[in-house]
Design a protein around this motif. Sequence first.
Motif, PDB file in Angstrom:
ATOM      1  N   VAL A  12       0.860  -1.185   0.000  1.00  0.00           N
ATOM      2  CA  VAL A  12       0.000   0.000   0.000  1.00  0.00           C
ATOM      3  C   VAL A  12       0.894   1.231   0.000  1.00  0.00           C
ATOM      4  N   SER A  13       0.289   2.343  -0.360  1.00  0.00           N
ATOM      5  CA  SER A  13       1.108   3.540  -0.344  1.00  0.00           C
ATOM      6  C   SER A  13       0.985   4.190   1.039  1.00  0.00           C
ATOM      7  N   SER A  14       2.078   4.684   1.538  1.00  0.00           N
ATOM      8  CA  SER A  14       2.083   5.259   2.877  1.00  0.00           C
ATOM      9  C   SER A  14       2.757   6.630   2.801  1.00  0.00           C
ATOM     10  N   VAL A  15       2.029   7.627   3.236  1.00  0.00           N
ATOM     11  CA  VAL A  15       2.600   8.976   3.161  1.00  0.00           C
ATOM     12  C   VAL A  15       3.458   9.206   4.401  1.00  0.00           C
ATOM     13  N   LEU A  16       4.694   9.590   4.167  1.00  0.00           N
ATOM     14  CA  LEU A  16       5.584   9.903   5.288  1.00  0.00           C
ATOM     15  C   LEU A  16       5.764  11.416   5.394  1.00  0.00           C
ATOM     16  N   PRO A  17       5.802  11.975   6.585  1.00  0.00           N
ATOM     17  CA  PRO A  17       5.775  11.284   7.861  1.00  0.00           C
ATOM     18  C   PRO A  17       4.452  10.558   8.100  1.00  0.00           C
ATOM     19  N   GLY A  18       4.542   9.365   8.678  1.00  0.00           N
ATOM     20  CA  GLY A  18       3.334   8.599   8.924  1.00  0.00           C
ATOM     21  C   GLY A  18       3.660   7.277   9.586  1.00  0.00           C
ATOM     22  N   ASP A  19       2.628   6.465   9.759  1.00  0.00           N
ATOM     23  CA  ASP A  19       2.794   5.203  10.482  1.00  0.00           C
ATOM     24  C   ASP A  19       2.038   4.091   9.778  1.00  0.00           C
ATOM     25  N   ASN A  20       2.355   2.854  10.153  1.00  0.00           N
ATOM     26  CA  ASN A  20       1.760   1.695   9.487  1.00  0.00           C
ATOM     27  C   ASN A  20       0.254   1.588   9.715  1.00  0.00           C
ATOM     28  N   TYR A  21      -0.208   1.820  10.950  1.00  0.00           N
ATOM     29  CA  TYR A  21      -1.647   1.718  11.213  1.00  0.00           C
ATOM     30  C   TYR A  21      -2.434   2.694  10.334  1.00  0.00           C
ATOM     31  N   SER A  22      -1.941   3.926  10.260  1.00  0.00           N
ATOM     32  CA  SER A  22      -2.683   4.943   9.491  1.00  0.00           C
ATOM     33  C   SER A  22      -2.739   4.574   8.019  1.00  0.00           C
ATOM     34  N   ALA A  23      -1.630   4.007   7.479  1.00  0.00           N
ATOM     35  CA  ALA A  23      -1.625   3.627   6.062  1.00  0.00           C
ATOM     36  C   ALA A  23      -2.641   2.517   5.809  1.00  0.00           C
ATOM     37  N   LEU A  24      -2.653   1.517   6.677  1.00  0.00           N
ATOM     38  CA  LEU A  24      -3.592   0.401   6.489  1.00  0.00           C
ATOM     39  C   LEU A  24      -5.029   0.883   6.629  1.00  0.00           C
ATOM     40  N   LEU A  25      -5.224   1.798   7.544  1.00  0.00           N
ATOM     41  CA  LEU A  25      -6.564   2.343   7.764  1.00  0.00           C
ATOM     42  C   LEU A  25      -7.050   3.113   6.538  1.00  0.00           C
ATOM     43  N   SER A  26      -6.138   3.836   5.913  1.00  0.00           N
ATOM     44  CA  SER A  26      -6.574   4.632   4.761  1.00  0.00           C
ATOM     45  C   SER A  26      -6.958   3.726   3.584  1.00  0.00           C
ATOM     46  N   TYR A  27      -6.466   2.488   3.573  1.00  0.00           N
ATOM     47  CA  TYR A  27      -6.882   1.513   2.549  1.00  0.00           C
ATOM     48  C   TYR A  27      -7.989   0.589   3.045  1.00  0.00           C
ATOM     49  N   GLU A  28      -8.518   0.899   4.217  1.00  0.00           N
ATOM     50  CA  GLU A  28      -9.559   0.085   4.862  1.00  0.00           C
ATOM     51  C   GLU A  28      -9.128  -1.368   5.016  1.00  0.00           C
ATOM     52  N   LEU A  29      -7.843  -1.566   5.247  1.00  0.00           N
ATOM     53  CA  LEU A  29      -7.346  -2.926   5.478  1.00  0.00           C
ATOM     54  C   LEU A  29      -7.472  -3.314   6.947  1.00  0.00           C
ATOM     55  N   ILE A  30      -7.677  -2.300   7.770  1.00  0.00           N
ATOM     56  CA  ILE A  30      -8.040  -2.563   9.166  1.00  0.00           C
ATOM     57  C   ILE A  30      -9.238  -1.674   9.505  1.00  0.00           C
ATOM     58  N   PRO A  31     -10.051  -2.108  10.471  1.00  0.00           N
ATOM     59  CA  PRO A  31     -11.157  -1.239  10.896  1.00  0.00           C
ATOM     60  C   PRO A  31     -10.612  -0.087  11.731  1.00  0.00           C
ATOM     61  N   ASP A  32     -11.399   0.958  11.875  1.00  0.00           N
ATOM     62  CA  ASP A  32     -10.952   2.097  12.676  1.00  0.00           C
ATOM     63  C   ASP A  32     -10.743   1.646  14.125  1.00  0.00           C
ATOM     64  N   PRO A  33      -9.504   1.693  14.604  1.00  0.00           N
ATOM     65  CA  PRO A  33      -9.252   1.152  15.951  1.00  0.00           C
ATOM     66  C   PRO A  33      -9.938   1.931  17.064  1.00  0.00           C
ATOM     67  N   TYR A  34     -10.427   3.136  16.750  1.00  0.00           N
ATOM     68  CA  TYR A  34     -11.039   3.956  17.797  1.00  0.00           C
ATOM     69  C   TYR A  34     -12.535   3.661  17.991  1.00  0.00           C
ATOM     70  N   ILE A  35     -13.095   2.873  17.082  1.00  0.00           N
ATOM     71  CA  ILE A  35     -14.530   2.580  17.184  1.00  0.00           C
ATOM     72  C   ILE A  35     -14.740   1.247  17.893  1.00  0.00           C
ATOM     73  N   GLY A  36     -15.764   1.218  18.745  1.00  0.00           N
ATOM     74  CA  GLY A  36     -16.136  -0.029  19.424  1.00  0.00           C
ATOM     75  C   GLY A  36     -14.926  -0.654  20.094  1.00  0.00           C
ATOM     76  N   ASP A  37     -14.789  -1.998  19.922  1.00  0.00           N
ATOM     77  CA  ASP A  37     -13.608  -2.650  20.511  1.00  0.00           C
ATOM     78  C   ASP A  37     -12.650  -3.113  19.414  1.00  0.00           C
ATOM     79  N   ASN A  38     -12.602  -2.347  18.314  1.00  0.00           N
ATOM     80  CA  ASN A  38     -11.724  -2.709  17.193  1.00  0.00           C
ATOM     81  C   ASN A  38     -10.246  -2.787  17.577  1.00  0.00           C
ATOM     82  N   GLU A  39      -9.886  -2.097  18.639  1.00  0.00           N
ATOM     83  CA  GLU A  39      -8.486  -2.154  19.081  1.00  0.00           C
ATOM     84  C   GLU A  39      -7.997  -3.603  19.170  1.00  0.00           C
TER      85      GLU A  39
END
Length: 807
Positions: free
Chosen positions: A23-50
């Motif tokens: 996936v493309s990752s804009v730096l400065p940045g982090d792995n979670y944010s890159a995956l999130l922007s591709y919806e490869l992970i659910p938003d960790p801040y919602i419900g118990d997605n953490e």
Amino acid sequence: MDKILLNGSWLLRRVGDDFKSVVSSVLPGDNYSALLSYELIPDPYIGDNEKSVQWVGEQSWTWFREFEISGELLQHRSVYLNIDALDTFGEIRINGCVACQSDNMFKRIRVEVRDLLQVETNTIEIIIQPPGREALAESVRQPFPLYVGGMNKIPHMNLIRKVQCHAGWDWGICLPVSGIYGEIYLQGVNEGRIEHVYAEQCHEEGACRIKVICEIIAEVEGVISLCFEFNGEIINKTENLLAGLNKVAADFQVNSPELWYPAGYGSQSLYELKVSTQEQVIQKRLGLRKLEVLSEPDEKGRGLVFRINGIDIFCKGANWIPMDALPWRQTPDRYEKLLGDAVAANMNMLRVWGGGQYESDIFYQLCDEKGILVWQDFMFACAQYPSTPDFLENVRGEIEYQVKRLRHHACIALWCGDNETIALIRLDKNEYRNLLNFERLNKTLRDTVSACDPERTFRPGSPCRGSDYYEEPFRDETQGDMHYWGVWHGSEGFDAFYRVQPRFCSEFGYQSFPAQSTVEWYAPEGSRNVTSPIMEFHQRSGVGNSKIVEMFSRYFRFPDGFANFIYLSQVQQAMAIKTGVEYWRTLRPHCMGTLYWQLNDNWPVASWSSIDYFGNWKQLHYHAKRFYAPVIATIIQTADAAELWVVSDLPRGFSGKLAVAQYDFAGKQLNAFDFDIDLDAGCSRCIQSFALEAFRRDSFLTLELMGKDMYQHENVHFFTEYKRCDLEVPVIELEFTSDHEIVFTTDKPAFFVFAELKGCPAVFSDNSFTLLPGKAKKIFLPEPAQIDLPVLKEKLTVRHLRGSYTE
Ligand code: BMA
């Protein structure tokens, strides 16, 4: 071409995956944010997605990109790679060859890479290992076990130099991010590279002498030409360089300088400084101010006073934690907003807490601009840390880098060794060994500060008694700074604040829930009950909810339903902190600072913050704006008296009138008293002590302070717990006079009247206020809300204390 920026779009891949999963990752940045922007992970801040995204932190990740360079760059004697922060265990490869490895995200990376580069297309790859795995490996290398505290979810987090709250905290989500932050670039230099630029200030009558120091690293001996520009003056220097570290200085003098002051004491003048070589340009802004941190023994013990330009500042503020658990979202506009909110609530100091991070440059630049003093912890919190030679050397480099990076900022008031690590020493029976272990690390911090910033004070930790010793840090009211947690952790009532007289209270706090709309964002329908699993998931203090509820039962009638529960938790929090701050302000000069725990949140959660994750001001923040106002009037109620106090932090005298009125709950005025007020600069005075028996318990006081210069401050006092008062049911009416102006009226007194705009973190000109019959209250949204009137009406909810329960 001397410099090539490598920020921007990189490719990110999990190590072991094939190239299809890039996936493309804009730096400065982090792995979670890159995956999130591709919806490869659910938003960790919602419900118990953490829970379902922990795997990301357990993997190794590779960032990759290509870049072009010209032959011109390679003509330089040296080409170095700069990465401001690499989080954390990384290996950097250029064209397949290892350039360097990293193990400390708080240290800048600068490494010579010219010989690895080639003309035209190059590749750079950064492989980052999972932090938990590295922490575990580190634990095996320790000579003896170290107590890790109870805050982190990742074992042995204390052994690695990474933001400690990335592994969770008692308000924090556990997201073990990996990433690359700040600037990433290649720089070509011929003479030597500028490592740091900082300045020393010497203030004399009517003038300030400034020594600008430029640190240069040279690969080999040579000569450098430097141009220093400051306040319209130019100094050119040509100096011989030795291989290694060199210092070149230039002296300036500013006559009649426009001094820099903290907010509320004067303006924040900043002077431009520029240092340049043929290839490099460094620009900074310097605030000229005389900073003294006093902790001389006195008859009560030892105070802690920040004196700026000869004025003793009463420090008013809060503790700052990282703004977002996802580093990619720590954007300049959010720093601007949050720091603006701090100043809007009359704060003049923030403590950058030791479990978080040394903040990015923009934070300190904004603090310089806004007049916010910074109490800067070093990044150690609530655990024992190693003192092995390797660890000490690693930390020494970190402190040297951070101190030299930041020391030119006018805002930095203090270097502080850590947060609450001394307290943990006694938890272990190996007290002597642990004390020595602590002292070795702390001495490294102290020695590094005195070598790198001899102008500033270092204190071993927070809390502590003084610069040179540390016993019994928590409950010492006579010396140094104190963390007072009797109300909250100690389950004491709000009156307990009156039994504590700190010299400087650098932590005390009370929890509440975030805005209703924030709760609805993370808790889906079906879970909107404080004890539902999702709501409990967004409460990280094991005792949090029960403490909130238990305190309700002491002070309030029990709220009806979920929304009122949330509302009342904010009323309660505001009352707790207001009680402490107003009392401690009356103690000046014995007490000279209050920093409550905590200003902000790093994800949406129930916590001690006064501003929630989405930027909504909780009721506490509106009260802070009032209780931190430069001049306040307050009632301190003892067993038999109601003492009327006025406190001024102004650097000049204050004169005005104070109107005190007593009302019953139907709104009938029972009594009125007027006082002429004349206060000296920076003072606190008891104006009158009323016998408590003179007042009916079923009444309240309003205090209205009016300065001759239009200054206004209002306060309200109840004589007994709110639950004992038979409040009448008010009918509150709203008139929308424009799309950003609302007039509130009522037929009966209404308390903690709180307006919220659903889903919009709007800051009102006033909120959580008392509304009296016959006294209309006009409230503004500061900027035209850009919401149509019908939408504004629909989104606005107004709550008040009597409306939070049925009977
Ligand atoms: C303080 C802080 C934090 C913590 C807070 C609330 O002492 O230093 O470690 O989040 O207490 O428990």
